[in-house]
Motif scaffolding. Structure first.
Motif, PDB file in Angstrom:
ATOM      1  N   VAL A 256      -8.170  23.565   4.668  1.00 32.65           N
ATOM      2  CA  VAL A 256      -8.468  22.271   5.292  1.00 32.65           C
ATOM      3  C   VAL A 256      -7.239  21.721   6.007  1.00 32.65           C
ATOM      4  CG1 VAL A 256     -10.271  21.658   3.634  1.00 32.65           C
ATOM      5  CG2 VAL A 256      -7.885  21.038   3.158  1.00 32.65           C
ATOM      6  N   THR A 257      -7.472  20.690   6.819  1.00 31.76           N
ATOM      7  CA  THR A 257      -6.402  19.957   7.500  1.00 31.76           C
ATOM      8  C   THR A 257      -6.570  18.476   7.200  1.00 31.76           C
ATOM      9  OG1 THR A 257      -6.319  21.564   9.304  1.00 31.76           O
ATOM     10  CG2 THR A 257      -5.369  19.390   9.728  1.00 31.76           C
ATOM     11  N   VAL A 258      -5.464  17.795   6.926  1.00 30.18           N
ATOM     12  CA  VAL A 258      -5.475  16.350   6.669  1.00 30.18           C
ATOM     13  C   VAL A 258      -4.924  15.648   7.903  1.00 30.18           C
ATOM     14  CG1 VAL A 258      -4.601  14.474   5.236  1.00 30.18           C
ATOM     15  CG2 VAL A 258      -5.172  16.684   4.187  1.00 30.18           C
ATOM     16  N   SER A 259      -5.670  14.667   8.405  1.00 34.77           N
ATOM     17  CA  SER A 259      -5.245  13.873   9.564  1.00 34.77           C
ATOM     18  C   SER A 259      -5.150  12.414   9.139  1.00 34.77           C
ATOM     19  CB  SER A 259      -6.251  14.011  10.710  1.00 34.77           C
ATOM     20  OG  SER A 259      -6.384  15.363  11.107  1.00 34.77           O
ATOM     21  N   THR A 260      -4.040  11.770   9.465  1.00 33.80           N
ATOM     22  CA  THR A 260      -3.832  10.383   9.027  1.00 33.80           C
ATOM     23  C   THR A 260      -3.357   9.521  10.195  1.00 33.80           C
ATOM     24  OG1 THR A 260      -1.529  10.784   8.393  1.00 33.80           O
ATOM     25  CG2 THR A 260      -3.201  11.122   6.699  1.00 33.80           C
ATOM     26  N   THR A 261      -3.522   8.220  10.040  1.00 40.63           N
ATOM     27  CA  THR A 261      -2.988   7.257  10.991  1.00 40.63           C
ATOM     28  C   THR A 261      -2.812   5.926  10.287  1.00 40.63           C
ATOM     29  OG1 THR A 261      -3.281   6.296  13.204  1.00 40.63           O
ATOM     30  CG2 THR A 261      -5.230   6.404  11.822  1.00 40.63           C
ATOM     31  N   GLU A 262      -1.922   5.085  10.813  1.00 43.56           N
ATOM     32  CA  GLU A 262      -1.740   3.738  10.271  1.00 43.56           C
ATOM     33  C   GLU A 262      -3.015   2.943  10.496  1.00 43.56           C
ATOM     34  OE1 GLU A 262       1.801   0.523  10.553  1.00 43.56           O
ATOM     35  OE2 GLU A 262       0.793   0.940  12.448  1.00 43.56           O
ATOM     36  N   GLY A 263      -3.500   2.322   9.440  1.00 48.23           N
ATOM     37  CA  GLY A 263      -4.755   1.598   9.529  1.00 48.23           C
ATOM     38  C   GLY A 263      -4.587   0.134   9.863  1.00 48.23           C
ATOM     39  N   ALA A 484      -2.727 -20.183   6.738  1.00 52.09           N
ATOM     40  CA  ALA A 484      -3.475 -19.443   5.719  1.00 52.09           C
ATOM     41  C   ALA A 484      -2.558 -18.967   4.598  1.00 52.09           C
ATOM     42  CB  ALA A 484      -4.188 -18.260   6.362  1.00 52.09           C
ATOM     43  N   ALA A 485      -1.347 -18.547   4.939  1.00 55.92           N
ATOM     44  CA  ALA A 485      -0.404 -18.088   3.914  1.00 55.92           C
ATOM     45  C   ALA A 485      -0.010 -19.227   2.983  1.00 55.92           C
ATOM     46  CB  ALA A 485       0.833 -17.480   4.568  1.00 55.92           C
ATOM     47  N   ARG A 486       0.121 -20.430   3.519  1.00 52.75           N
ATOM     48  CA  ARG A 486       0.474 -21.585   2.686  1.00 52.75           C
ATOM     49  C   ARG A 486      -0.683 -22.010   1.791  1.00 52.75           C
ATOM     50  NH1 ARG A 486       2.730 -23.452   7.586  1.00 52.75           N
ATOM     51  NH2 ARG A 486       0.901 -24.793   7.922  1.00 52.75           N
ATOM     52  N   GLU A 487      -1.903 -21.951   2.322  1.00 54.71           N
ATOM     53  CA  GLU A 487      -3.062 -22.479   1.600  1.00 54.71           C
ATOM     54  C   GLU A 487      -3.706 -21.470   0.645  1.00 54.71           C
ATOM     55  OE1 GLU A 487      -4.206 -25.666   1.633  1.00 54.71           O
ATOM     56  OE2 GLU A 487      -2.346 -26.046   2.740  1.00 54.71           O
ATOM     57  N   VAL A 488      -3.468 -20.204   0.828  1.00 61.72           N
ATOM     58  CA  VAL A 488      -3.953 -19.121  -0.039  1.00 61.72           C
ATOM     59  C   VAL A 488      -5.470 -19.175  -0.273  1.00 61.72           C
ATOM     60  CG1 VAL A 488      -3.287 -17.716  -2.027  1.00 61.72           C
ATOM     61  CG2 VAL A 488      -1.781 -19.566  -1.287  1.00 61.72           C
ATOM     62  N   PRO A 489      -6.286 -19.254   0.771  1.00 66.90           N
ATOM     63  CA  PRO A 489      -7.736 -19.172   0.560  1.00 66.90           C
ATOM     64  C   PRO A 489      -8.182 -17.768   0.172  1.00 66.90           C
ATOM     65  CG  PRO A 489      -7.246 -19.234   2.892  1.00 66.90           C
ATOM     66  CD  PRO A 489      -5.942 -19.447   2.192  1.00 66.90           C
ATOM     67  N   ILE A 490      -7.421 -16.783   0.641  1.00 67.02           N
ATOM     68  CA  ILE A 490      -7.613 -15.399   0.219  1.00 67.02           C
ATOM     69  C   ILE A 490      -6.242 -14.881  -0.220  1.00 67.02           C
ATOM     70  CG2 ILE A 490      -9.548 -14.998   1.794  1.00 67.02           C
ATOM     71  CD1 ILE A 490      -7.596 -13.405   3.593  1.00 67.02           C
ATOM     72  N   ILE A 491      -6.247 -13.799  -0.985  1.00 65.17           N
ATOM     73  CA  ILE A 491      -4.998 -13.197  -1.448  1.00 65.17           C
ATOM     74  C   ILE A 491      -4.910 -11.785  -0.873  1.00 65.17           C
ATOM     75  CG2 ILE A 491      -3.658 -12.464  -3.448  1.00 65.17           C
ATOM     76  CD1 ILE A 491      -5.012 -14.610  -5.093  1.00 65.17           C
ATOM     77  N   PRO A 492      -4.187 -11.602   0.234  1.00 64.74           N
ATOM     78  CA  PRO A 492      -3.997 -10.245   0.771  1.00 64.74           C
ATOM     79  C   PRO A 492      -3.174  -9.406  -0.204  1.00 64.74           C
ATOM     80  CG  PRO A 492      -3.438 -11.939   2.411  1.00 64.74           C
ATOM     81  CD  PRO A 492      -3.538 -12.620   1.077  1.00 64.74           C
ATOM     82  N   LEU A 493      -3.556  -8.142  -0.354  1.00 59.90           N
ATOM     83  CA  LEU A 493      -2.856  -7.246  -1.284  1.00 59.90           C
ATOM     84  C   LEU A 493      -2.073  -6.163  -0.545  1.00 59.90           C
ATOM     85  CD1 LEU A 493      -5.696  -6.752  -3.940  1.00 59.90           C
ATOM     86  CD2 LEU A 493      -3.789  -8.389  -3.995  1.00 59.90           C
ATOM     87  N   PHE A 494      -2.769  -5.333   0.239  1.00 63.71           N
ATOM     88  CA  PHE A 494      -2.098  -4.251   0.962  1.00 63.71           C
ATOM     89  C   PHE A 494      -2.956  -3.813   2.139  1.00 63.71           C
ATOM     90  CE2 PHE A 494      -4.002  -2.469  -2.980  1.00 63.71           C
ATOM     91  CZ  PHE A 494      -5.045  -1.741  -2.445  1.00 63.71           C
ATOM     92  N   ILE A 495      -2.302  -3.128   3.084  1.00 58.43           N
ATOM     93  CA  ILE A 495      -2.976  -2.581   4.262  1.00 58.43           C
ATOM     94  C   ILE A 495      -3.065  -1.066   4.097  1.00 58.43           C
ATOM     95  CG2 ILE A 495      -2.825  -2.224   6.755  1.00 58.43           C
ATOM     96  CD1 ILE A 495      -1.441  -4.954   6.917  1.00 58.43           C
ATOM     97  N   LEU A 496      -4.251  -0.534   4.317  1.00 57.99           N
ATOM     98  CA  LEU A 496      -4.503   0.886   4.081  1.00 57.99           C
ATOM     99  C   LEU A 496      -4.052   1.763   5.244  1.00 57.99           C
ATOM    100  CD1 LEU A 496      -8.174   0.676   2.747  1.00 57.99           C
ATOM    101  CD2 LEU A 496      -6.113   1.013   1.365  1.00 57.99           C
ATOM    102  N   ASP A 497      -3.629   2.967   4.916  1.00 61.61           N
ATOM    103  CA  ASP A 497      -3.566   4.045   5.895  1.00 61.61           C
ATOM    104  C   ASP A 497      -4.929   4.738   5.900  1.00 61.61           C
ATOM    105  OD1 ASP A 497      -0.913   3.578   6.558  1.00 61.61           O
ATOM    106  OD2 ASP A 497      -0.151   4.951   5.038  1.00 61.61           O
ATOM    107  N   ASN A 498      -5.279   5.350   7.020  1.00 65.60           N
ATOM    108  CA  ASN A 498      -6.564   6.040   7.140  1.00 65.60           C
ATOM    109  C   ASN A 498      -6.350   7.548   7.105  1.00 65.60           C
ATOM    110  OD1 ASN A 498      -7.579   3.463   7.565  1.00 65.60           O
ATOM    111  ND2 ASN A 498      -7.636   3.690   9.788  1.00 65.60           N
TER     112      ASN A 498
END
Length: 525
Positions: A256-263, A484-498
């Motif tokens: 197999v071959t693995v192909s990736t990119t920044e998501g 949004a960062a000050r008010e924290v309506p959501i809590i971002p965790l991490f950004i995925l690679d694809n």
């Protein structure tokens, strides 16, 4: 010429590629990890559904794998005033039933896609700027946005075009049965086995480049281990979202071959902002609280800094994700340099809870899908342990994606794990869909599952999206990200690679928007 010589020449032509090469008549089998829930291209705005729809239906504006815009059914788009865009359509395009595609089909699509019955999350957000659609002639249309809408071409790249002659009387069930699944795309719908697969056949009349694959099967294999086993066994040719723990082993496997990119997808936690709060938020004895604790900024801040994002990215995601405090990767247009990754500080989190009147914490259930995002359930379990350490006793409930999306859309979760991609390549897509106050009639906050509402942030979002000047718009978007960062309506965790895994002999162009498409795959030379 002798019969034997004719036979030899025919075989030689085939093997040297000068005749009808097998590559032009090959089937392609794709296994998708997410659950695709409908053939109706406007039923649910989710990546697995997009991956299916983009084979059958085209869009006015298309996106390359790097998410840059390119012509689709429209050859060009030009602002003729501050509020009017003109689109010149591609001539000679036909629907799968042979009837001609015209501007009237686009006008009908943008009317229909706004409100599909029983949709758990539709396409109205992409069309909120569209006030009127004028059919100038069969191959020209003008869209009046009422106010400046510089993001319109980016947003229209999400909306599949359907025909008026089929769609006017069609229901979602008609699309799912195949009766109405008639597009202009590179492949024609053949059949669907719900919960299992969709079968397609090449559309030789497509306006785009000739496709290698005469048949395409899109299989739904939600178990990541089963997907890997299928591609290694040769049962499928391409899989998406391989398990992060298997990537290094797969890269070393000659089969197999693995192909990736920044998501461009952020994994985040949506917090319930309603009063009364969800039934799954209680005091330590399991009794209802007099007020939803998540409405207190200090509680939201405590929950955020209780999370070790570096640990999630390194250990749970095994370095296939990047910790974040926002939803775009560094270097992207409208990325806010001032918004850093929140430092993990359990002691400060406990102090904030005490200041908010919860010195002994409270109980909450964190909901998560178990078959939608890489390591989704494992991430939720890790977060639950971190929250429990600061006194917020957290249980985890996992659900298959089909049930999770439905319940989440009904605001049944006190806290829920979600993912949101930003294939527009700017901050406004999440701001308008996830953080704007829920207002479906205006196409805002359609995916605001926590029902957070902040009029000041709404004003920032609307102003930014109506600003033509790129520099000024970026400043406004950055300001909204900072709010949004000050008010924290959501809590971002991490950004995925694809990542994708392809069987030896097949090459795929990895996409930042995560779509898995046969048009991006080809036989290796």
């Amino acid at each position: 010429m002798s019969a034997s010589l004719k036979t030899w020449l025919a075989a030689t032509l085939l093997t040297t590629g000068l005749g009808l090469a097998p590559a032009q008549a090959a089937p392609l089998r794709i296994a998708i990890g997410g659950a695709f829930t409908s053939i109706d291209p406007h039923f649910y705005n989710a990546t697995p559904n997009h991956s299916v729809a983009m084979h059958v239906f085209d869009r006015l504006v298309d996106r390359a794998p790097d998410v840059s815009l390119k012509p689709g059914l429209a050859l060009s788009w030009t602002p003729v005033s501050d509020t009017v865009w003109e689109f010149k359509l591609r001539p000679g395009v036909t629907w799968h039933d042979g009837k001609p595609f015209t501007a009237d089909d686009v006008a009908f699509t943008y009317q229909r896609a706004r409100n599909v019955p029983n949709s758990p999350g539709g396409f109205g957000g992409f069309l909120r700027a569209v006030k009127t659609v004028e059919v100038v002639d069969p191959l020209t249309l003008r869209i009046d946005t009422g106010e400046p809408a510089p993001n319109l071409p980016r947003e229209l790249a999400f909306v599949p075009i359907i025909s008026r002659h089929v769609g006017e009387s069609a229901t979602t069930e008609d699309y799912n049965s195949g009766k109405a699944a008639i597009g202009t795309g590179p492949y024609k719908f053949v059949s669907q086995t719900p919960g299992d697969r969709v079968e397609l056949v090449r559309n030789d009349a497509w306006w785009g480049p000739k496709q290698d694959w005469d048949k395409v099967t899109l299989r739904m294999i939600t178990n990541s281990g089963a997907r890997v086993a299928a591609v290694l066994a040769g049962d499928v040719d391409i899989i998406d979202t391989p398990p992060v723990g298997d990537l290094e082993k797969l890269k070393a496997d000659p089969r197999v071959t693995v192909s990736t990119t920044e998501g461009l997808r952020v994994i985040y936690l949506a917090l319930n902002s309603l009063e009364p709060g969800a039934a799954t938020i209680t005091d330590n004895d399991g009794k209802p609280l007099p007020k939803n604790p998540l409405l207190d900024l200090k509680v939201r801040q405590a929950l955020s800094i209780a999370i070790n994002r570096d640990g999630l990215a390194d250990r749970i995601m095994q370095k296939t994700a990047r910790p974040t405090g926002q939803w775009l990767p560094a270097g992207t247009y409208s990325y806010a340099k001032s918004v850093t990754v929140p430092a993990n500080d359990p002691n400060k989190a406990k102090a904030l809870l005490k200041e908010a009147g919860f010195p002994d914490g409270f109980k909450i259930t964190l909901f998560t899908p178990n078959d939608r995002y890489p390591n989704d359930a494992a991430t939720a379990q890790a977060v639950a342990q971190m929250w429990t350490r600061i006194g917020v006793k957290t249980a985890v409930e996992t659900l298959p994606w089909s049930a999770y999306a439905t319940r989440g859309g009904k605001q049944e979760f006190g806290a829920g794990l979600w993912g949101w991609g930003s294939p527009t390549g700017e901050a406004g897509y999440l701001l308008s869909n996830v953080l704007a106050s829920n207002n479906p009639s205006k196409g805002l906050g359609v995916f605001n599952y926590g029902r957070y509402a902040n009029p000041a942030l709404d004003t920032q979002i609307v102003q930014a999206l109506a600003t033509i000047d790129d520099g000024k718009r970026e400043q406004l978007l950055v300001g909204a990200v900072e709010t949004a960062a000050r008010e924290v309506p959501i809590i971002p965790l991490f950004i995925l690679d694809n990542a994708w895994v392809t069987r030896k002999g097949i090459v795929i162009d990895p996409r930042r928007d995560e779509r898995t498409l046969a048009v991006d795959a080809r036989q290796a030379q």
